[in-house]
Design an enzyme around this catalytic site. Structure first.
Site, PDB file in Angstrom:
ATOM      1  N   GLU A  20       0.827  -1.208   0.000  1.00  0.00           N
ATOM      2  CA  GLU A  20       0.000   0.000   0.000  1.00  0.00           C
ATOM      3  C   GLU A  20       0.860   1.256   0.000  1.00  0.00           C
ATOM      4  O   GLU A  20       2.054   1.215   0.278  1.00  0.00           O
ATOM      5  CB  GLU A  20      -0.938   0.021   1.204  1.00  0.00           C
ATOM      6  CG  GLU A  20      -0.332  -0.436   2.522  1.00  0.00           C
ATOM      7  CD  GLU A  20       0.878   0.358   2.994  1.00  0.00           C
ATOM      8  OE1 GLU A  20       0.819   1.612   2.935  1.00  0.00           O
ATOM      9  OE2 GLU A  20       1.865  -0.247   3.433  1.00  0.00           O
ATOM     10  N   GLU A  59       4.466  -0.474   0.865  1.00  0.00           N
ATOM     11  CA  GLU A  59       4.430  -0.563  -0.599  1.00  0.00           C
ATOM     12  C   GLU A  59       4.700  -1.962  -1.155  1.00  0.00           C
ATOM     13  O   GLU A  59       5.053  -2.130  -2.311  1.00  0.00           O
ATOM     14  CB  GLU A  59       5.367   0.462  -1.248  1.00  0.00           C
ATOM     15  CG  GLU A  59       6.851   0.276  -1.053  1.00  0.00           C
ATOM     16  CD  GLU A  59       7.699   1.421  -1.614  1.00  0.00           C
ATOM     17  OE1 GLU A  59       8.780   1.134  -2.169  1.00  0.00           O
ATOM     18  OE2 GLU A  59       7.291   2.590  -1.488  1.00  0.00           O
TER      19      GLU A  59
END
Length: 354
Positions: A170, A313
């Protein structure tokens, strides 16, 4: 959330996999967690010769209204800027995906910016950031449903394309605040146990973040046992979309790779709705974010890497992937005692009895 049928894994098949492992040319249990992963993956696929096909990492991006309260060391604009960095291939997750031959897909779940329609990302924006949950619920019920459904659809498309292993990451300024609030309410742990320094807060900023979240929890006084209501109140569109995608992946018997704190909180919501999803997940690392270890303990999960990372991420999914691949490769390629002509412990015990 209805519509996701997740089956428990077969314990009898797992025993067959373990028997195959125990006949490899090694002492019993000598490959440790690799053996556990091999059993898990083979049982998910119901195959004694499992394969990892078309591996993908999905990075969901979204902004949060709570960012207006100064809970992050970075401005909200960084979310959109990092999406562009992903597209250009300049982020850590890009580097690790290239290294390990993983496909990367970036999803705009709710970034507070407009992207060109021809930008090579998945355009799935629910809205330009959630509402500020210090004062009101982060999203409406319809928005939550839409986000979960979109996550489900994305995974269905990957599955149709032959993918059977998917990692989740994310990007979203202030999403550690969102995740901390969700964790606190669902696990019933004090918010200060769940809150970390996120993007690198100093002591004063860290205390401010804790106070903001305390006020938010007091404002809503949410004691619901419905994890999706907690997600609606404090979550982000990227967290909700991840949750839907994870549920769908388990329903399709895909292997789920979970990144760090935020991804684990998305998984927590899914887990509270259907505990069987735990069987389909590998947690890739223990984040340096304070609440992550407590969260893993709550779900009785152990991560496979401890590298002090706290980037998000999907970076840990990409770094951990070769370890996961090693579990599959040894199961498929390592010789058995009979194949190698090597005496095993049973042979020695049998000789002793003669």
């Amino acid at each position: 959330m209805k519509g996701f049928v997740i089956e428990p894994l077969s314990t009898s098949f797992a025993k067959q996999v373990q028997e195959k492992i125990d006949n490899k040319t090694k002492p019993l249990g000598a490959l440790g967690k690799l053996e556990e992963m091999a059993v898990q993956i083979a049982t998910i696929q119901q195959s004694l010769t499992p394969t990892l096909r078309n591996p993908h990492i999905l990075v969901f991006a979204g902004d949060h209204g709570i960012a207006a309260e100064g809970v992050s060391a970075y401005p909200q604009e960084v979310t959109a800027q990092m999406v562009m960095n992903f597209v250009r291939g300049g982020a850590a997750v890009n580097v690790f995906c290239r290294q390990n031959h993983l496909s990367l897909q970036v999803i705009d779940a709710g970034v507070a910016a407009d992207f060109p329609q021809d930008l090579p990302i998945v355009h799935a924006k629910i809205a330009k950031g959630t509402r500020n949950f210090l004062y009101e619920a982060a999203m409406t019920g319809q928005e939550l449903e839409q986000a979960i459904q979109k996550g489900s659809e994305l995974v269905k498309e990957l599955h149709k394309a032959g993918c059977n292993v998917v990692g989740f990451g994310e990007m979203g300024i202030a999403n550690t605040s969102s995740a901390s609030a969700i964790m606190s309410v669902i696990t019933k742990q004090p918010v200060e146990v769940c809150v970390g320094r996120g993007t690198g807060l100093n002591d004063e900023q860290y205390q401010h973040k804790i106070e903001v979240l305390r006020k938010a929890l007091l404002h809503h006084q949410l004691n619901s046992n419905d994890p999706f209501e907690v997600l609606r109140t404090y979550g982000g569109y990227e967290i909700a979309m991840m949750c839907g995608a994870m549920l769908q992946a388990a329903a399709l018997h895909m292997l789920i790779l979970v990144d760090g704190f935020i991804s684990s909180v998305a998984f927590l919501v899914a887990y509270k709705s259907n505990p069987y999803i735990r069987h389909y997940a590998i947690f890739c690392h223990t984040s340096a974010e304070q609440g992550h270890q407590k969260l893993l303990e709550y779900m009785q999960a152990q991560a496979i890497l401890q590298l002090g990372m706290r980037l998000g991420e999907g970076s840990a999914c990409a770094v951990a992937y070769p370890v996961v691949e090693s579990a599959v490769r040894f199961l498929n390629e390592m010789a058995s005692f009979d194949e190698a002509g090597v005496s095993n412990r049973q042979d020695i015990e049998s000789d002793t009895c003669l």
